[in-house]
Design a protein around this motif. Structure first.
Motif, PDB file in Angstrom:
ATOM      1  N   GLU A   1      -3.083  15.969  -1.142  1.00  0.00           N
ATOM      2  CA  GLU A   1      -2.679  14.982  -0.136  1.00  0.00           C
ATOM      3  C   GLU A   1      -3.898  14.283   0.457  1.00  0.00           C
ATOM      4  O   GLU A   1      -3.893  13.066   0.675  1.00  0.00           O
ATOM      5  CB  GLU A   1      -1.867  15.669   0.965  1.00  0.00           C
TER       6      GLU A   1
ATOM      7  N   ILE B   1      -6.159   5.926  -1.175  1.00  0.00           N
ATOM      8  CA  ILE B   1      -5.415   4.815  -0.574  1.00  0.00           C
ATOM      9  C   ILE B   1      -6.253   4.116   0.493  1.00  0.00           C
ATOM     10  O   ILE B   1      -6.238   2.881   0.608  1.00  0.00           O
ATOM     11  CB  ILE B   1      -4.085   5.318   0.017  1.00  0.00           C
ATOM     12  N   ASP B   2      -7.001   4.887   1.264  1.00  0.00           N
ATOM     13  CA  ASP B   2      -7.866   4.290   2.285  1.00  0.00           C
ATOM     14  C   ASP B   2      -8.904   3.363   1.659  1.00  0.00           C
ATOM     15  O   ASP B   2      -9.252   2.319   2.230  1.00  0.00           O
ATOM     16  CB  ASP B   2      -8.576   5.383   3.088  1.00  0.00           C
TER      17      ASP B   2
ATOM     18  N   ILE C   1       0.832  -1.202   0.000  1.00  0.00           N
ATOM     19  CA  ILE C   1       0.000   0.000   0.000  1.00  0.00           C
ATOM     20  C   ILE C   1       0.869   1.255   0.000  1.00  0.00           C
ATOM     21  O   ILE C   1       0.523   2.274  -0.613  1.00  0.00           O
ATOM     22  CB  ILE C   1      -0.973  -0.010   1.203  1.00  0.00           C
ATOM     23  N   ASP C   2       2.020   1.187   0.671  1.00  0.00           N
ATOM     24  CA  ASP C   2       2.927   2.339   0.687  1.00  0.00           C
ATOM     25  C   ASP C   2       3.542   2.579  -0.687  1.00  0.00           C
ATOM     26  O   ASP C   2       3.723   3.732  -1.101  1.00  0.00           O
ATOM     27  CB  ASP C   2       4.037   2.127   1.720  1.00  0.00           C
TER      28      ASP C   2
ATOM     29  N   VAL D   1      -5.272  11.829  -2.199  1.00  0.00           N
ATOM     30  CA  VAL D   1      -4.471  10.602  -2.270  1.00  0.00           C
ATOM     31  C   VAL D   1      -4.746   9.726  -1.047  1.00  0.00           C
ATOM     32  O   VAL D   1      -4.904   8.503  -1.163  1.00  0.00           O
ATOM     33  CB  VAL D   1      -2.968  10.937  -2.368  1.00  0.00           C
ATOM     34  N   GLU D   2      -4.823  10.357   0.105  1.00  0.00           N
ATOM     35  CA  GLU D   2      -5.104   9.609   1.338  1.00  0.00           C
ATOM     36  C   GLU D   2      -6.452   8.897   1.253  1.00  0.00           C
ATOM     37  O   GLU D   2      -6.586   7.730   1.648  1.00  0.00           O
ATOM     38  CB  GLU D   2      -5.097  10.579   2.521  1.00  0.00           C
TER      39      GLU D   2
ATOM     40  N   SER E   1      -6.941   0.210   0.632  1.00  0.00           N
ATOM     41  CA  SER E   1      -6.162  -0.465   1.678  1.00  0.00           C
ATOM     42  C   SER E   1      -6.662  -1.863   2.031  1.00  0.00           C
ATOM     43  O   SER E   1      -5.856  -2.795   2.161  1.00  0.00           O
ATOM     44  CB  SER E   1      -6.115   0.399   2.942  1.00  0.00           C
TER      45      SER E   1
ATOM     46  N   ILE F   1       1.535   6.880  -6.952  1.00  0.00           N
ATOM     47  CA  ILE F   1       0.525   7.886  -7.310  1.00  0.00           C
ATOM     48  C   ILE F   1       1.058   9.290  -7.045  1.00  0.00           C
ATOM     49  O   ILE F   1       0.880  10.208  -7.863  1.00  0.00           O
ATOM     50  CB  ILE F   1      -0.779   7.634  -6.524  1.00  0.00           C
ATOM     51  N   THR F   2       1.736   9.469  -5.918  1.00  0.00           N
ATOM     52  CA  THR F   2       2.288  10.779  -5.575  1.00  0.00           C
ATOM     53  C   THR F   2       3.360  11.203  -6.569  1.00  0.00           C
ATOM     54  O   THR F   2       3.427  12.379  -6.974  1.00  0.00           O
ATOM     55  CB  THR F   2       2.874  10.752  -4.149  1.00  0.00           C
TER      56      THR F   2
ATOM     57  N   ARG G   1       0.910   4.272  -2.805  1.00  0.00           N
ATOM     58  CA  ARG G   1       0.805   5.699  -2.476  1.00  0.00           C
ATOM     59  C   ARG G   1       1.974   6.478  -3.085  1.00  0.00           C
ATOM     60  O   ARG G   1       1.782   7.553  -3.664  1.00  0.00           O
ATOM     61  CB  ARG G   1       0.792   5.895  -0.961  1.00  0.00           C
ATOM     62  N   GLU G   2       3.161   5.925  -2.955  1.00  0.00           N
ATOM     63  CA  GLU G   2       4.346   6.602  -3.486  1.00  0.00           C
ATOM     64  C   GLU G   2       4.267   6.741  -5.005  1.00  0.00           C
ATOM     65  O   GLU G   2       4.623   7.793  -5.563  1.00  0.00           O
ATOM     66  CB  GLU G   2       5.599   5.818  -3.097  1.00  0.00           C
TER      67      GLU G   2
END
Length: 388
Positions: free
Chosen positions: A318, A325-326, A236-237, A321-322, A329, A243-244, A240-241
């Motif tokens: 941010e 990701i949630d 998941i990290d 994206v959060e 997850s 997509i960012t 996120r990375e």
């Protein structure tokens, strides 16, 4: 020698005459009379001053009451105008823009053909060569991320942009109403048709800006994903990375401020020509004064380029994206690490809720509840800048 009675009587008559003659009376009581007259005159003067003061105070109170009534009337008018703008924005501008945005992104980045060909090749060996399968999977990888990240960026920025429009227009309405009240001028430089035309500039992203947006987003996705293989596992990290990184690279493409051109037309003339050619429903009648529309568009563009909006946009991205990701997850972190190939269907599918109608869009609802963003809108309305 005896005094004559007549002589004595004459003496007393003369004494009494002196006592009661005007000259004698004035001589004896001059000071008292002057003091008395001074007191009476001073009292009268004080009364006149007090009476004048009371009249002035009464007139001042009446003037304050009139000003208060005029101010209350102006507040009511402003409130009605602002609510009208907000209603147009919430019920027409944003829903229509979101509908168009969804249609354009899903049309331009339709993945069904790629999936069908891959499924066909899987079910019928020999239909696709190994090289064709690699190319199709590579395109699916790039376009899956492009679609979802483009949807995330576009919905976030469109939501912010429309609210900025509402507050810019609301402030101009306030100034227009104040000017009208002061000059007793019934002219309306912000007619209802004019207000609608300015709010409708939000459609520019969906009808014109989206084309270059998707091109640059796809280029950013290709650059970030070029070293990532379909068999690579993703946590998941890492998701996120990734997509960012795509978002960061996209924002830097064509220059750090080029993204504003996706949202705001270069000028009114160009905008009207583009809208007239791309939309049959766009009417060239009852339009806002060109100089006024240019002023509003220029002011909006300036706000988008301000450093304080850059901070607000970063906060919003941010949070977006959060939120994304949630949502993913449970499927990614709740199991063993997934290979990128197995993650792609879920990545592309996440674009659908991101592009949902505003009343059912969790991202838009979330952005409306962020305190820093609400403060920024207040400052836009007050024509102030957020201090660093």
């Amino acid at each position: 020698m005896k005094t004559s009675p007549l002589l004595g009587f004459g003496f007393w008559v003369s004494v009494v005459g002196v006592m009661f003659s005007p000259r004698g009376f004035w001589g004896r009581h001059k000071r008292k009379i002057l003091i008395g007259l001074g007191v009476v005159g001073g009292g009268y003067a004080i009364y006149r001053l007090w009476d004048s003061h009371q009249r002035n105070m009464l007139e001042l109170d009446r003037q304050k009451e009139r000003e208060k009534q005029e101010e209350e009337l102006m507040k009511i008018q402003l409130k009605n105008h602002f609510e009208s703008i907000q209603r147009i924005s919430d019920t027409t501008t944003l829903p229509y823009a979101m509908h168009e945005l969804r249609a354009r992104i899903l049309e331009r980045l339709d993945l069904s053909e790629l999936r069908d060909r891959l499924m066909q090749g899987k079910g019928q060996p020999g239909v696709l060569s190994p090289q064709e399968r690699i190319e199709l999977w590579g395109r699916l990888k790039i376009l899956s991320f492009t679609r979802t990240v483009a949807a995330l960026w576009a919905v976030t920025i469109l939501s912010l942009y429309v609210r900025i429009q509402v507050n810019v227009l609301g402030r101009h309405l306030y100034l227009d109403i104040a000017r009208t009240a002061e000059e007793q001028d019934n002219s309306d430089s912000l007619s209802s048709h004019g207000r609608e035309e300015f709010l409708a500039t939000a459609d520019y992203l969906c009808t014109h800006g989206i084309n270059m947006l998707l091109v640059n987003m796809q280029s950013a996705a290709m650059e970030v994903l070029k070293e990532k293989q379909l068999k690579d596992t993703f946590s998941i990290d890492q998701l996120r990375e990734t997509i960012t990184q795509i978002l960061d690279l996209f924002m830097k493409s064509e220059g750090s401020t080029y993204w504003v051109s996706y949202l705001v037309p270069e000028d009114v003339s160009t905008y009207r020509k583009i809208m007239a050619s791309s939309s049959s429903s766009y009417e060239l009648t009852n339009l806002m004064d060109t100089s006024k529309l240019e002023e509003l568009m220029s002011e909006t563009r300036t706000i988008l380029l301000r450093p304080d909006f850059g901070k607000v946009m970063n906060i919003a991205m941010e949070k977006a994206v959060e939120l994304l990701i949630d949502e993913m997850s449970p499927e990614v972190s709740g199991t063993a690490p997934l290979a990128l190939a197995k993650l792609l269907p879920r990545v592309s599918q996440m674009s659908i809720p991101l592009l949902a109608e505003p009343e059912n869009n969790e991202l838009i609802s979330t952005l409306r509840r962020i305190p820093e963003i609400e403060v920024f809108y207040t400052l836009v309305y007050a024509d102030l800048t957020l201090e660093s």
